[in-house]
Scaffold this active site. Sequence first.
Site, PDB file in Angstrom:
ATOM      1  N   GLU A  89      -7.614   3.214  -1.803  1.00  0.00           N
ATOM      2  CA  GLU A  89      -8.362   3.877  -0.739  1.00  0.00           C
ATOM      3  C   GLU A  89      -9.395   4.880  -1.255  1.00  0.00           C
ATOM      4  OE1 GLU A  89      -5.400   5.454   1.902  1.00  0.00           O
ATOM      5  OE2 GLU A  89      -4.454   3.508   2.214  1.00  0.00           O
TER       6      GLU A  89
ATOM      7  N   GLU B 278      -0.575  -5.205   2.725  1.00  0.00           N
ATOM      8  CA  GLU B 278       0.246  -4.321   3.568  1.00  0.00           C
ATOM      9  C   GLU B 278       0.229  -4.807   5.016  1.00  0.00           C
ATOM     10  OE1 GLU B 278      -0.717  -0.185   3.060  1.00  0.00           O
ATOM     11  OE2 GLU B 278      -1.182  -0.418   0.923  1.00  0.00           O
TER      12      GLU B 278
END
Length: 723
Positions: A159, A264
């Site tokens: 991220e 995810e």
Amino acid sequence: MKRLALALLVVAAISAHAQPPAPATPTTLKDAYSPYLRVGAALNNAQFEERDLLTKDIIAANFNTISPENVLKWEVVQPGVDKYNFDPADKYVAFGEKHHMFIVGHCLVWHSQTPRWVFEDADGKPLTRDALLARMRDHIHTIVGRYKGRIQGWDVVNEAIADDGSMRQSNWYKIIGDDFIAKAFEYAHEADPAAELYYNDYSLENEAKRKGALALVKKLKAAGIPINGVGLQGHMKIDRPTPAVEAQTIEDFAALGVRVNISELDIDVLPRTSVLDSADVSATAKGDSNSNPYKDGLPEEMQQRLAQRYAEFFQVFLEHSNQMGRITLWGVDDGHTWLNNFPTRGRTNHPLLWDRQGKPKPAFFAVLKTAIDWKAAHRGPATSTTPRPTGIELVKTLTKPKGFRAPMEKDFGGYLLVYFKDQTQAAYLAASKDGYTFTDINDGQPIFLGAELAEQKGVRDPHITRGPDGAFYLAMTDLHIFGQRAGIFKTPFQRPVEECGWGNNRALVLMKSYDLIHWSHSDFRVDTAFPALGNICTAWAPETIYDPAKKKMMVYFTMRYGPKGSDVYYAYTDPAFTRLETKPELLAHTDGADGDITPFHGKYELYFVSDAKIRHGVSSTLTGGYQMDPQRIDPEKVSTEAPTTFKRLGTDKYVLMYDVYGARPSNMGFSETTDFQQFTNLGRFNEGVMKTTNFTSPKHGAVTYLTAAELKAIADHWHVPLQ
């Protein structure tokens, strides 16, 4: 519309009381999606410690890859400057090894769940760039190094891109600069050169963020940074993104030459409580009386909507399976999903495939049926002779195509490289139009799977050549060097090292094809076929050559008795290339391995490895009488092995190719000659004139030749653009 129609058909076949498919079909996710995709889940401590009895059997039965929810994040694994907490991570890795799973490490560098002290000195002041880089390197080397060879893939950076596509203003970025990402990948590769390394992020389906991430990956690839894949986190909503957007996102990243993972996956079924379309864990939002509508269970209508969404996405994943590696769900059952508390705390979400009682939901059966239908429509079951994700078919009887004729050198218009990788225990093919730039034809994915072809469930040392009949002859070593870790052996190798040394084996894999798609296959045990040989300890590195005097194909390979000392032996094969017809005889005393023979001006040039250096011998006969030159032939200063040669078409130049396994990372080296006496060093792949476009660190390669029509045929079959 076609994808939507198919998904609706899937859902129509499912009810709230859906039953598993018939016993004749796969009933678990890992079986249904094998060999196209790995399917896994993120596990919490209770699950990998097998204290959670609700999910214990679900995990073992359905998943062949795992990620850790928290135990490898910085705040858990290194809570203090010189303090490490390895016990939970050790248990996580041990669980994955126990169940023979592909183990992922998550994550090394992240702005969240990283303690403040990481960015500060002893006085609480911000670290300098060099000090923070040193701290990052020490952390990565310690963690990755501890699990080297055991964790197969790492989310290296997590991220780093903001929602608008710019760089996130994290402490990593503010102190080090944007090259903190490149440095993290370099450090991880130093610690474990064989591990797959990923960039991982959420909302990459959103155009602005996707553009920023694509630019980042493109920049890393151009700089030679060892990035293997991108993780699309896949935190979906019940109404977005569309399957078409997901497909485009996968294709955009795959076009950069990286493998795409869904890292995810979950699907949020609850009403939005935030205007932000983000999975940033720091985001919070207040709810109201309408924001938690399913606290007593998910209604039938929503069960069907969720099943449809999962079916649509898994259909996309299967359609792009040649560009992807794994699909990982972020959790196992609804009771333990992070979405119960994100972005609004205390809600009851239902985003996964198993409910709070551990029962499979309609979405589970939709995902299962999607794979079953895909196999039936596209590939057939794994045991059939229809094409697989590898692009090849194994056939019991190989038939020469009508009108097929053996090409001559004037007919050739390109080159074909076969190579293998230790990580996969499998072999690959790459093609080239000019003999300088090679492109993996299956986009960096294996074509010859050791798990399917070999007694030891691994192949290595592939060699390919063409016979006088024009067919392709492929020979490989049947050997799994990680057999104990994979649960195949109780000892590191097939037999004790004290008895037979490193990497001992007894079988050769023999394959033949006319079109590179349809292949015959034999796993030939040398010792049982020829008991008179006694207790041989290796049958390594087979190569094939046509003997014009015998009018037969000849296989020559390294054989060893006892733990040390090797020589090269030869034997003749049957016409179908399924077995050795004659007892192996000594070809040359090499005190080494990896023999390669090239006919040249009435003589036979033999190259081999001894003492981790390339050596040379020459003879006027193919099967003996080699006079050895004690000098090292290759120009390297580090260890080398696996020499092979190929001719540059239309010239008098030959290329000697060899593994530079002493380099970090390992690579292939090249030298050019016109007389097999004087050689010009061409350097290594991507360090000189020899290039790869979509793969790195190939091992033990060999090159043969293709016609222009064959080049086009494989480019069309595997959908690969050849540069």
